[in-house]
Design an enzyme around this catalytic site. Structure first.
Site, PDB file in Angstrom:
ATOM      1  N   CYS A  77     -17.648 -14.325 -19.035  1.00 51.20           N
ATOM      2  CA  CYS A  77     -17.375 -13.439 -17.898  1.00 51.20           C
ATOM      3  C   CYS A  77     -18.203 -13.718 -16.647  1.00 51.20           C
ATOM      4  CB  CYS A  77     -17.452 -11.969 -18.264  1.00 51.20           C
ATOM      5  SG  CYS A  77     -18.014 -11.599 -19.902  1.00 51.20           S
ATOM      6  N   ARG A 125     -23.638 -17.926 -29.762  1.00 50.82           N
ATOM      7  CA  ARG A 125     -24.400 -16.700 -29.964  1.00 50.82           C
ATOM      8  C   ARG A 125     -25.246 -16.869 -31.206  1.00 50.82           C
ATOM      9  NH1 ARG A 125     -19.484 -12.291 -28.964  1.00 50.82           N
ATOM     10  NH2 ARG A 125     -18.958 -13.088 -26.909  1.00 50.82           N
ATOM     11  N   GLN A 155     -13.508 -19.161 -27.386  1.00 47.16           N
ATOM     12  CA  GLN A 155     -12.646 -17.997 -27.179  1.00 47.16           C
ATOM     13  C   GLN A 155     -11.419 -18.384 -26.364  1.00 47.16           C
ATOM     14  OE1 GLN A 155     -15.471 -15.574 -24.973  1.00 47.16           O
ATOM     15  NE2 GLN A 155     -15.779 -14.277 -26.759  1.00 47.16           N
ATOM     16  N   ASP A 199     -10.335 -16.871 -23.870  1.00 46.10           N
ATOM     17  CA  ASP A 199     -10.839 -15.788 -23.027  1.00 46.10           C
ATOM     18  C   ASP A 199     -10.083 -15.738 -21.708  1.00 46.10           C
ATOM     19  OD1 ASP A 199     -12.461 -13.715 -22.375  1.00 46.10           O
ATOM     20  OD2 ASP A 199     -14.258 -14.910 -21.996  1.00 46.10           O
ATOM     21  N   HIS A 223     -10.120 -13.208 -17.861  1.00 42.11           N
ATOM     22  CA  HIS A 223     -10.533 -12.018 -17.107  1.00 42.11           C
ATOM     23  C   HIS A 223      -9.504 -11.752 -16.041  1.00 42.11           C
ATOM     24  CE1 HIS A 223     -14.220 -13.337 -19.086  1.00 42.11           C
ATOM     25  NE2 HIS A 223     -14.389 -12.038 -19.229  1.00 42.11           N
ATOM     26  N   LYS A 243     -13.119  -0.484 -25.016  1.00 39.51           N
ATOM     27  CA  LYS A 243     -12.263  -1.604 -25.392  1.00 39.51           C
ATOM     28  C   LYS A 243     -11.221  -1.227 -26.445  1.00 39.51           C
ATOM     29  CE  LYS A 243     -15.532  -3.563 -28.758  1.00 39.51           C
ATOM     30  NZ  LYS A 243     -16.229  -4.751 -29.195  1.00 39.51           N
ATOM     31  N   HIS A 250     -11.475  -7.700 -19.466  1.00 37.23           N
ATOM     32  CA  HIS A 250     -11.799  -8.829 -20.338  1.00 37.23           C
ATOM     33  C   HIS A 250     -10.760  -8.802 -21.444  1.00 37.23           C
ATOM     34  CE1 HIS A 250     -16.226  -8.752 -19.068  1.00 37.23           C
ATOM     35  NE2 HIS A 250     -15.726  -7.650 -18.560  1.00 37.23           N
TER      36      HIS A 250
END
Length: 642
Positions: A336, A365, A383, A385, A387, A467, A513
């Site tokens: 992000c 992570r 991911q 991912d 946004h 979320k 997200h």
RNA sequence: GCCGGCGUAGCACAGUGGUAGUGCAGCGGUUUUGUAAACCGAAGGCCGGGAGUUCGAAUCUCUCCGCCGGCACCA
């Protein structure tokens, strides 16, 4: 003088208070024998508990679903009695029924071992055979606390102390033994039956808090009868065969080794699966109006400080330094902040919103060692991912679009059913309550419009916003969050993202997200288990093997391979001097969806004998037909839809 | 991270203090075969790493690492 209404609508009058046992007996001896619990105005109760007032009732027998839960709960009590009689000094805590069984948490200096199971089970059978009645008593709170404290049962005493002031303290006796319990229970220990089995021991923190002492938990499974138990045990064995770690090894898809704990070495076949999935996702995103970007892996600490991650999550971040420069960098744990940097680069106009920025973002992570699990929970992952930078007014529409996209993707990949959880503000969070009120309300409203039904998951939101979690289940019933949609009014503020509005003033965008797969690693793990490694042709790591029967047919086999390869299929030849039976077996075990067998006949006629995984038949096709048909079938579902 | 279990050949496993084994795979041969395992042979091991006990350790002890099952964690 209660009037009791039965399920058929008939009403029976009784003199004075009656118990479920009395009512059942008044109806007939068959029912009196079969009824193991009574539902009074929708509330499940013991048979022996008095019904004082007019009520609608229903009897529960062994066949009803409620019965299973009671059998399991009672099995937990029986387990506790057995353990305390065999291991004096063991303290009891709690023992609920769970999916497929029950557990009981004990406190003891020495933990239990699976070797203790036979003796405990034996004792449990004795207790069940003794068939002592479960009897309910209510005790004054102080007396109950004193009783358990005197016995050295400090966990029970603590439980009673923490019960709400107006709650009745109910105690259930079974013969000599007793336990604090809300109930209800079966009539007697004999009702538990013999279809149970102790499964495993595990550590568990008292009250689920890691600052508390660790208890020893004994898990068991319990069923109505032996047949159900056997079926369950069989199902567990089947599930083990679907384990992605096992199939990953068998199919040569990936491995993990000590030098890169929590990170995946993708082998050629696994990577084929991965890239097929990635290509599919990329097309889906493009169709849905996303633009793809790529951002750095190593990013200066300053950005993480600005985003708020450094203060809250740096212990979960891999940090890097170099000798010649006085800088601290971190491997990005998420994309992000990087996406905000792209958004901030230059002036943005309201006309660009909603701006959907996607990345197959490689993240790292530092996950706790105990949480690592095959490729489902790793330390290095990618991911899918994205946004979405938008206005508050656009949240609902973007949510609707996202849910539709996710549903289609899941369906294409073989998942018709999934659960959705709504998680709201956690204790540790960024942003004012006012901002949280706003973002939670927006997400709730978006769910209503999208027609999303969710389970409420309090306090589990991200630190920057509420979320939605989209949850899939693995082979042995463990749930994994895959997709997610998060509303974020905090990060745009912290990282100063803005756009020029219609009024030519600067405005703060909302950031959504979102991920559909979550991580490729986790999703592929689930995908493997869902299909038990038998993938549809478009995803199969090896799509076709062409196996020759005699060496004379080998050149033709290679020709078939070349044709299929030219048509874009992943294909291999097997021209070894082995028997065809052996080849069929080997490639079937390897879960290759299509085997094309070629012998002299086929080589002369220009045909192939096609055999499907799992089938016993073969179909004779011309080579042209086979190529046309297989390349059509190997198209991803979105491409086939056109 | 915590509790417990486990770690032996590429894979699956046996081996409880005295010369490291079996099956499959792989390799070398023989077999030319019609839809789920042909036959023969020779190989292959720092018994997870380190330390200790012992005349002697895969085996016992300690420690580290990893994996498995839970718990906790999951931005």
């Amino acid at each position: 003088m209660p009037a009791i209404t039965l399920p058929d609508g008939s009403v029976r009058q009784f003199d004075g208070t009656v118990t479920g046992t009395d009512i059942a007996a008044s109806i007939g001896p068959g029912l009196a024998k079969a009824a193991i619990a009574i539902e009074v105005d929708g509330q499940l109760r013991d048979m022996g508990r008095p019904v004082e007032q007019d009520a609608s009732i229903r009897f529960v027998t062994r066949k009803d679903t409620e019965a299973l839960e009671m059998i399991r709960h009672d099995a937990a009590h029986v387990l506790a009695e057995a353990v305390q009689s065999l291991f004096p000094g063991t303290q009891v805590t709690i023992g609920p029924s769970i999916e497929n069984g029950f557990y009981y948490d004990f406190y003891r200096n020495e933990p239990f071992k699976p070797e203790d199971f036979p003796a405990i089970e034996q004792r449990m059978h004795e207790i069940i055979k003794a068939n002592a009645s479960f009897t309910r008593e209510t005790w004054p709170r102080d007396e109950a606390i004193k009783f358990f404290e005197d016995r050295g049962e400090r966990f029970k005493a603590e439980l009673i102390r923490d019960l709400p002031g107006d709650e009745e303290i109910s105690i259930y006796r079974q013969g000599e033994w007793l336990d604090l319990c809300r109930g209800p229970h079966l009539r007697s220990t004999g009702d538990v039956g013999n279809a149970f089995k102790l499964m495993k021991v595990a550590g568990a923190y008292w009250r689920g808090d890691h600052r508390n002492p660790m208890l020893t938990r004994i898990y068991g499974t319990a069923w109505r009868d032996k047949k159900e138990l056997e079926a369950h045990l069989h199902q567990l064995e089947e599930a083990e065969r679907r384990d992605h770690r096992r199939i990953g090894k068998e199919m040569d898809l990936f491995h993990i080794q000590e030098e890169a704990v929590g990170q995946v070495f993708w082998h050629a076949k696994g990577w084929r699966l991965y890239t097929a999935l990635q290509d599919y996702m990329r097309r889906a995103q493009t169709r849905a109006g996303y633009e793809e970007v790529r951002t750095p892996q190593l990013v200066d600490r300053a950005l993480w400080e600005a985003s708020g991650h450094w203060s809250k999550y740096r212990h979960h971040m891999f940090v890097a330094t170099v000798e010649d420069e006085d800088k601290t960098l971190a491997l990005k744990p998420m994309n992000c902040p990087c996406h905000v940097q792209i958004f901030r680069h230059g002036l943005r106009s309201y006309r660009e919103l909603p701006l959907r920025m996607a990345e197959f973002g490689a993240c790292h992570r530092y996950e706790p060692s105990g949480s690592l699990h095959g490729i489902m929970r790793v330390r290095g992952f990618t991911q899918d991912d994205a946004h979405i930078f938008c206005t508050e007014d656009q949240i609902a529409d973007e949510t609707v679009r996202f849910v539709a996209m996710l549903t289609e993707v899941y369906k294409d990949l073989g998942f018709e059913h999934f659960r959705i959880k709504f998680s709201d503000r956690p204790e540790q969070r960024s942003g004012s309550d006012e901002v949280w009120d706003k973002s939670e309300a927006a997400l709730k409203r978006a769910c209503e419009i999208a027609g999303v039904e969710y389970e409420y998951n309090p306090g589990e939101g991200a630190f920057y916003g509420p979320k939605l979690e989209f949850v899939l289940r693995d082979a042995i019933g463990r749930d994994w969050q895959c997709g997610t949609l998060q509303v974020d009014l905090v990060l745009p503020e912290r990282l100063d993202a803005n756009y020029i509005g219609e009024d030519s003033a600067r405005h703060r965008p909302v950031m959504l997200h979102r991920a559909i797969l979550g991580s490729f690693e986790r999703f592929i793990g689930i995908l493997i288990e869902q299909h038990a490694g038998k993938f549809p042709l478009w995803l199969a790591p090896m799509q076709v093997v062409v196996a020759s029967i005699v060496s004379d047919a080998a050149p033709y086999a290679e020709e078939v391979v070349a044709r299929l390869r030219k048509a874009g299929l992943t294909v291999e030849s097997d021209t070894r001097a082995d028997k065809i039976n052996a080849k069929i077996r080997e490639h079937s075990v390897a879960r290759v969806p299509v085997i094309l067998v070629v012998g002299r006949k086929e080589a002369e006629a220009g045909t192939v004998a096609m055999r499907r995984l799992g089938g016993a038949d073969q179909e004779m096709l011309t080579l042209d037909e086979a190529v046309t048909r297989l390349s059509e079938e190997a198209k991803a579902p979105d491409i086939r839809r056109g």
